[in-house]
Scaffold this motif. Sequence first.
Motif, short mmCIF file in Angstrom:
data_model
loop_
_atom_site.label_atom_id
_atom_site.label_comp_id
_atom_site.label_asym_id
_atom_site.label_seq_id
_atom_site.Cartn_x
_atom_site.Cartn_y
_atom_site.Cartn_z
N GLY A 14 53.69 50.18 37.23
CA GLY A 14 52.95 49.46 37.58
C GLY A 14 51.26 48.86 37.22
N THR A 15 51.27 47.17 36.91
CA THR A 15 50.58 47.33 36.39
C THR A 15 49.40 45.90 36.49
OG1 THR A 15 51.56 45.94 34.19
CG2 THR A 15 50.12 48.19 34.18
N ASN A 16 48.45 45.25 36.98
CA ASN A 16 48.16 44.02 37.74
C ASN A 16 47.48 43.67 36.95
OD1 ASN A 16 49.50 42.64 40.15
ND2 ASN A 16 48.68 44.87 40.34
N TYR A 17 47.22 42.42 36.54
CA TYR A 17 46.24 42.01 35.30
C TYR A 17 44.96 40.94 36.11
CZ TYR A 17 48.70 44.40 31.90
OH TYR A 17 49.19 44.80 31.16
N VAL A 18 44.15 40.60 35.82
CA VAL A 18 43.44 39.18 35.98
C VAL A 18 44.08 38.18 35.32
CG1 VAL A 18 41.97 39.23 34.69
CG2 VAL A 18 41.27 37.98 36.80
N ASP A 19 44.14 37.06 36.04
CA ASP A 19 44.82 35.77 35.61
C ASP A 19 44.17 35.01 34.58
OD1 ASP A 19 45.64 33.22 38.76
OD2 ASP A 19 46.44 35.33 37.48
N SER A 20 42.60 35.52 33.68
CA SER A 20 42.57 35.29 32.60
C SER A 20 42.57 36.02 31.29
CB SER A 20 40.66 35.03 32.81
OG SER A 20 40.25 36.11 33.05
N VAL A 21 43.77 36.93 31.44
CA VAL A 21 43.72 38.22 30.75
C VAL A 21 45.79 38.26 30.76
CG1 VAL A 21 41.07 39.07 30.63
CG2 VAL A 21 43.92 40.39 31.87
N LYS A 22 45.95 37.91 31.34
CA LYS A 22 47.37 37.95 31.21
C LYS A 22 47.79 36.81 30.25
CE LYS A 22 48.49 37.32 36.30
NZ LYS A 22 48.83 37.06 37.32
N GLY A 23 48.71 37.90 29.50
CA GLY A 23 48.87 38.11 28.00
C GLY A 23 49.38 38.10 27.35
N ARG A 24 47.31 38.74 27.12
CA ARG A 24 46.95 38.46 26.09
C ARG A 24 46.79 40.44 26.02
NH1 ARG A 24 41.91 37.15 25.66
NH2 ARG A 24 41.65 36.80 28.14
N PHE A 25 46.13 41.21 27.25
CA PHE A 25 45.47 42.27 27.30
C PHE A 25 46.86 43.58 28.07
CE2 PHE A 25 40.85 41.34 28.08
CZ PHE A 25 40.70 41.62 27.14
N THR A 26 47.41 44.50 27.39
CA THR A 26 47.93 45.88 27.88
C THR A 26 47.65 46.91 28.54
OG1 THR A 26 50.01 44.07 26.96
CG2 THR A 26 50.39 46.21 28.03
N VAL A 27 47.98 47.17 29.97
CA VAL A 27 46.64 48.80 30.06
C VAL A 27 48.28 49.82 30.38
CG1 VAL A 27 47.71 47.94 32.96
CG2 VAL A 27 45.50 49.44 31.72
N SER A 28 47.44 50.69 29.97
CA SER A 28 49.01 51.72 29.39
C SER A 28 48.22 53.03 29.83
CB SER A 28 49.49 51.80 28.46
OG SER A 28 48.47 51.79 27.20
N ARG A 29 48.20 53.75 30.08
CA ARG A 29 47.93 54.89 30.12
C ARG A 29 49.51 56.93 29.72
NH1 ARG A 29 47.04 56.32 36.55
NH2 ARG A 29 46.21 57.85 35.70
N ASP A 30 48.45 57.66 29.22
CA ASP A 30 49.13 58.43 28.87
C ASP A 30 48.65 59.93 29.93
OD1 ASP A 30 50.34 60.76 27.61
OD2 ASP A 30 49.30 60.09 25.71
N ASN A 31 49.52 60.49 30.96
CA ASN A 31 49.16 61.26 31.27
C ASN A 31 48.86 62.22 31.04
OD1 ASN A 31 48.47 59.53 34.18
ND2 ASN A 31 50.54 59.72 34.63
N ALA A 32 49.67 62.78 29.75
CA ALA A 32 49.85 64.39 28.78
C ALA A 32 48.29 64.73 28.52
CB ALA A 32 50.54 64.00 28.12
N LEU A 86 41.08 44.24 20.40
CA LEU A 86 40.82 45.73 19.78
C LEU A 86 41.44 47.52 21.20
CD1 LEU A 86 36.40 45.14 20.92
CD2 LEU A 86 38.16 46.36 18.74
N ARG A 87 41.33 48.02 20.87
CA ARG A 87 42.06 49.03 21.88
C ARG A 87 40.39 49.66 22.84
NH1 ARG A 87 46.49 53.75 21.89
NH2 ARG A 87 44.44 54.79 20.71
N LEU A 88 40.39 50.25 24.05
CA LEU A 88 40.09 50.16 24.69
C LEU A 88 40.16 51.62 25.07
CD1 LEU A 88 37.67 48.11 26.62
CD2 LEU A 88 37.40 48.84 24.13
N SER A 89 39.50 53.13 25.14
CA SER A 89 40.26 54.14 25.73
C SER A 89 39.53 54.44 27.21
CB SER A 89 40.22 55.23 24.89
OG SER A 89 40.96 54.83 23.90
N CYS A 90 39.39 55.51 27.58
CA CYS A 90 39.12 55.87 28.89
C CYS A 90 39.58 57.17 29.40
CB CYS A 90 39.51 55.10 30.22
SG CYS A 90 38.78 56.10 32.14
N ALA A 91 38.40 58.09 28.83
CA ALA A 91 39.18 59.60 29.33
C ALA A 91 38.45 60.73 29.97
CB ALA A 91 38.71 60.03 27.62
N ALA A 92 39.84 60.72 30.90
CA ALA A 92 39.55 61.28 32.28
C ALA A 92 39.38 62.90 32.76
CB ALA A 92 39.93 60.30 33.42
#
Length: 115
Positions: A56-74, A17-23
């Motif tokens: 720069g990104t950080n992850y809880v150990d349980s999701v490392k290698g499976r989850f990826t956080v990213s952002r599009d500032n535009a 799944l891919r979650l999105s957060c519109a700010a």
Amino acid sequence: VQLVESGGGLVQPGGSLRLSCAASGFTPSNYDMNWYRQAPGKERELVAAINSAGRGTNYVDSVKGRFTVSRDNAKNTVYLQMNSLKPEDTAVYYCNVRVRLRNYWGQGTQVTVSS
């Protein structure tokens, strides 16, 4: 400040799944952003964090290698790509930002991993 999550749903184990957060209501590109989750009966936990520039990104150990956080500032949007999902990833996922010493949260999006 407004944060609106989307993209949750029901998925089988091993799925994605891919979650999105519109700010809005502030300048997201000036702030680090976070994804938290809360499973039934458990405390809310920080899952992933990304710095303001997205380098720069950080992850809880349980999701490392499976989850990826990213952002599009535009687009004022932060994403959480979730792969190889497990039943224990089932939770409500929240977007979070700390602006001027105050924490802001979205309404959350439900992710359910089940066969």
